[in-house]
Motif scaffolding. Sequence first.
Motif, PDB file in Angstrom:
ATOM      1  N   PRO A  31       0.833  -1.217   0.000  1.00  0.00           N
ATOM      2  CA  PRO A  31       0.000   0.000   0.000  1.00  0.00           C
ATOM      3  C   PRO A  31       0.862   1.258   0.000  1.00  0.00           C
ATOM      4  O   PRO A  31       1.966   1.280   0.523  1.00  0.00           O
ATOM      5  CB  PRO A  31      -0.805  -0.120   1.296  1.00  0.00           C
ATOM      6  N   GLU A  32       0.367   2.315  -0.639  1.00  0.00           N
ATOM      7  CA  GLU A  32       1.077   3.592  -0.697  1.00  0.00           C
ATOM      8  C   GLU A  32       0.684   4.452   0.512  1.00  0.00           C
ATOM      9  O   GLU A  32      -0.489   4.566   0.847  1.00  0.00           O
ATOM     10  CB  GLU A  32       0.733   4.320  -1.990  1.00  0.00           C
ATOM     11  N   TYR A  33       1.705   5.092   1.177  1.00  0.00           N
ATOM     12  CA  TYR A  33       1.483   5.981   2.313  1.00  0.00           C
ATOM     13  C   TYR A  33       1.898   7.393   1.910  1.00  0.00           C
ATOM     14  O   TYR A  33       3.035   7.617   1.457  1.00  0.00           O
ATOM     15  CB  TYR A  33       2.291   5.530   3.525  1.00  0.00           C
ATOM     16  N   LYS A  34       1.014   8.357   2.038  1.00  0.00           N
ATOM     17  CA  LYS A  34       1.315   9.761   1.726  1.00  0.00           C
ATOM     18  C   LYS A  34       1.932  10.444   2.943  1.00  0.00           C
ATOM     19  O   LYS A  34       1.415  10.326   4.049  1.00  0.00           O
ATOM     20  CB  LYS A  34       0.044  10.487   1.308  1.00  0.00           C
ATOM     21  N   GLN A  35       3.052  11.147   2.736  1.00  0.00           N
ATOM     22  CA  GLN A  35       3.711  11.881   3.813  1.00  0.00           C
ATOM     23  C   GLN A  35       3.012  13.223   4.023  1.00  0.00           C
ATOM     24  O   GLN A  35       2.855  13.998   3.077  1.00  0.00           O
ATOM     25  CB  GLN A  35       5.188  12.113   3.483  1.00  0.00           C
TER      26      GLN A  35
END
Length: 255
Positions: A31-35
């Motif tokens: 999964p992609e995590y946005k900073q």
Amino acid sequence: MFEIKPTMKPLTLITVAIGILLSGSLFAGPPEYKQVAPPPPPELYGLGFYGAIDMGANVYQNRGGDRTFSDDNPNSPFFGDTLTVSPKNDVGFFGGVKLGYVFLTGVVRPTIEGDFFYNGFRGGADFSLRDSFGNQLRSSSVTTWINSGAFMGNFILRFAFGRFQPYAGAGVGIYYAESAGAEFQGPNGSLSTGGGQSHADLAWQVVAGSDYYWTPKFSTFIEYHYLDYTSTQINTNESRDLGQHLIGAGVRVHF
């Protein structure tokens, strides 16, 4: 007799759907995590070195109340006469500059400050001579203008509540005062003299005020001084300290 066998189609369709879902999640990758950027630090008002200019009114000088002198000598032709002296307490003017430094960044901030200002006010007194029956025999007055400069070092505690910063402190230093002359007014007219004497001595003060910061480095403020000019070089039986009440306003800029 005919035997009815249950169909396998619904079970087969469910199995295929679960397989498709599982295979899709495996090929999708992690999964992609946005900073998310951290919030900016809160603005701090009124830090470090500063300069200020202020001015205002010397609203009251405590020269004491009225004093009455009487002639109690029964052999004197003026026996029973009284002379009443009423000191003048007129409004004056002050104005000057400040240079200081604010320590720490918390709510309580110690501050050291140089406070240098001109302080001018009128002096003098009214005189009234009365006989033993209370009748006024003569009246006159003397008016002087005092020019002085005060050079003070202050220690102040500032209380930072965002833009609003009240403060209080005290200071010691020296003053130099000079009389610009005197004007005598009596029943026969008036008389003016030139410049008078000068005097330098110790001074101390108590200050209190409040700033409002429009930006982190610029504020306007109001301030009260209780300023005391001492007279340590003159020995008398009574206090010759001159207490004064100053109220002013100004602007402050931090570097």
